[in-house]
Design a protein around this motif. Structure first.
Motif, short mmCIF file in Angstrom:
data_model
loop_
_atom_site.label_atom_id
_atom_site.label_comp_id
_atom_site.label_asym_id
_atom_site.label_seq_id
_atom_site.Cartn_x
_atom_site.Cartn_y
_atom_site.Cartn_z
N ASP A 65 13.75 4.22 3.20
CA ASP A 65 13.41 3.24 2.18
C ASP A 65 12.39 3.80 1.19
N VAL A 66 12.67 3.66 -0.10
CA VAL A 66 11.79 4.00 -1.22
C VAL A 66 11.69 5.51 -1.47
N LEU A 67 11.80 6.34 -0.44
CA LEU A 67 11.67 7.77 -0.64
C LEU A 67 12.71 8.31 -1.62
N ASP A 68 13.92 7.75 -1.59
CA ASP A 68 14.93 8.19 -2.54
C ASP A 68 14.53 7.85 -3.97
N GLY A 127 1.34 9.39 -6.06
CA GLY A 127 1.92 10.71 -5.85
C GLY A 127 2.75 11.15 -7.04
N VAL A 128 3.53 10.23 -7.61
CA VAL A 128 4.34 10.56 -8.79
C VAL A 128 3.44 10.90 -9.98
N LEU A 129 2.35 10.14 -10.15
CA LEU A 129 1.42 10.41 -11.26
C LEU A 129 0.77 11.79 -11.12
N PHE A 130 0.34 12.12 -9.91
CA PHE A 130 -0.28 13.43 -9.70
C PHE A 130 0.74 14.55 -9.88
N ALA A 131 1.98 14.30 -9.49
CA ALA A 131 3.03 15.31 -9.70
C ALA A 131 3.26 15.54 -11.19
N ALA A 132 3.25 14.46 -11.97
CA ALA A 132 3.41 14.60 -13.42
C ALA A 132 2.25 15.41 -14.01
N ALA A 133 1.03 15.13 -13.54
CA ALA A 133 -0.13 15.88 -14.03
C ALA A 133 -0.02 17.35 -13.66
N ALA A 134 0.45 17.64 -12.44
CA ALA A 134 0.61 19.02 -12.01
C ALA A 134 1.64 19.75 -12.86
N LEU A 135 2.73 19.07 -13.20
CA LEU A 135 3.76 19.69 -14.04
C LEU A 135 3.23 19.99 -15.44
N LEU A 136 2.48 19.06 -16.00
CA LEU A 136 1.91 19.28 -17.32
C LEU A 136 0.92 20.44 -17.30
N SER A 158 0.82 -1.21 0.00
CA SER A 158 0.00 0.00 0.00
C SER A 158 0.86 1.26 0.00
N GLY A 159 1.98 1.23 0.69
CA GLY A 159 2.85 2.40 0.72
C GLY A 159 3.41 2.73 -0.65
N LYS A 160 3.89 1.71 -1.37
CA LYS A 160 4.44 1.93 -2.71
C LYS A 160 3.35 2.37 -3.68
N LEU A 161 2.14 1.84 -3.50
CA LEU A 161 1.03 2.26 -4.35
C LEU A 161 0.75 3.75 -4.18
#
Length: 279
Positions: free
Chosen positions: A60-63, A15-24, A7-10
């Motif tokens: 872990d994973v945050l990097d 979060g990465v997908l929403f960040a990409a949408a915000a950048l676009l 669930s954490g990685k999901l």
């Protein structure tokens, strides 16, 4: 078969997908009213900031999330530069090749053990990047945006060319009725979006309140204006005139009145709207 979902990685992936949408959304020139130059620099600084964060983070994973965000930011930066600055085929190839070399080099450095900066060093670096970003945004805001000035002639006279004199239709004659000037006082490249201009016929005409097609001679792909630059474009209108008319016809031109106004002579009423937002 049971699928184990972290669930954490999901949530990180979302979060990465929403960040990409915000950048676009950020680069669509619909928010913040920033210049093209400053937006491009902010994207590049964002890439550097996120990469430094990825190198510094030890949880872990945050990097990995930070590196993913930095990569997405850089991809958006490259796409924005290619679209807005139009570097041409050779320039685009060189930019992509340099980007490939950059990421291969960064990946190699990480695999071979890039020195991890101390928390203090990372904070100073990130703070410096934020200060530079804030300074650019402030300079952009103080330098002013693009201004537009629509000037119309007092009148225009049209006549039917001999080749158009046929009794079965109303020809439309294109005539220049004014100019629109765009001025960019800032030292940055900015988006160019001329105001929408419309018109209609009022007064004693064959077609009262008929809409008039109004256009400018701007190129279809011209959407930027350079630093400290003023550009001027002709404003034209397609005006109806009876094909059997032998004498020229004169239309008065007035800006800022609506189609319901009354005039004693044939008049073109011109309305100037907001600038066309670039999507």
């Amino acid at each position: 078969m049971r699928f184990a979902i972290d669930s954490g990685k999901l949530l990180y992936a979302l979060g990465v997908l929403f960040a990409a949408a915000a950048l676009l959304y950020f680069v669509r020139d619909v928010v913040f009213n920033l210049s093209i130059t400053v937006k491009a620099v902010l994207l590049l600084l964002g890439f550097i900031l996120l990469f430094v964060a990825g190198v510094t983070l030890e949880r872990d994973v945050l990097d990995v999330v930070a590196f993913a965000l930095s990569g997405v930011t850089y991809v958006v930066f490259v796409g924005y530069v290619v679209v807005r600055y139009s570097p041409g085929e050779t320039g685009t190839f060189l930019l992509l090749a340099a980007s490939a070399g950059l990421f291969v080099g960064l990946g190699y450095a990480l695999r071979t053990g890039i020195p991890t900066p101390s928390r203090r060093t990372a904070v100073v670096a990130l703070g410096g990047l934020l200060i530079v970003s804030g300074g650019l945004v402030g300079a952009d805001a103080l330098s002013g945006g693009v201004t537009y000035d629509v000037q119309t002639s007092e009148s225009v006279t049209v006549s039917v060319p001999a080749a158009e004199q046929t009794p079965d239709r109303y020809p439309y004659i294109e005539a220049e009725i004014g100019t629109v000037a765009a001025s960019n006082p800032s030292p940055f490249l900015r988006a160019l979006a001329l105001p929408s201009i419309s018109g209609c016929l009022i007064g004693p005409t064959e077609h009262p309140q008929e809409r008039v097609y109004v256009d400018t001679d701007i190129q279809w792909d011209e959407d930027t204006i350079g630093a400290s630059t003023t550009k001027s474009y002709a404003v034209t209108a397609e005006l109806p005139i009876a094909p059997n008319r032998t004498e020229p016809k004169t239309y008065a031109i007035e800006q800022g009145i609506d189609c319901g106004a009354e005039r004693a002579e044939p008049t073109i009423a011109i309305q100037v709207g907001e600038t066309d937002t670039l999507d």
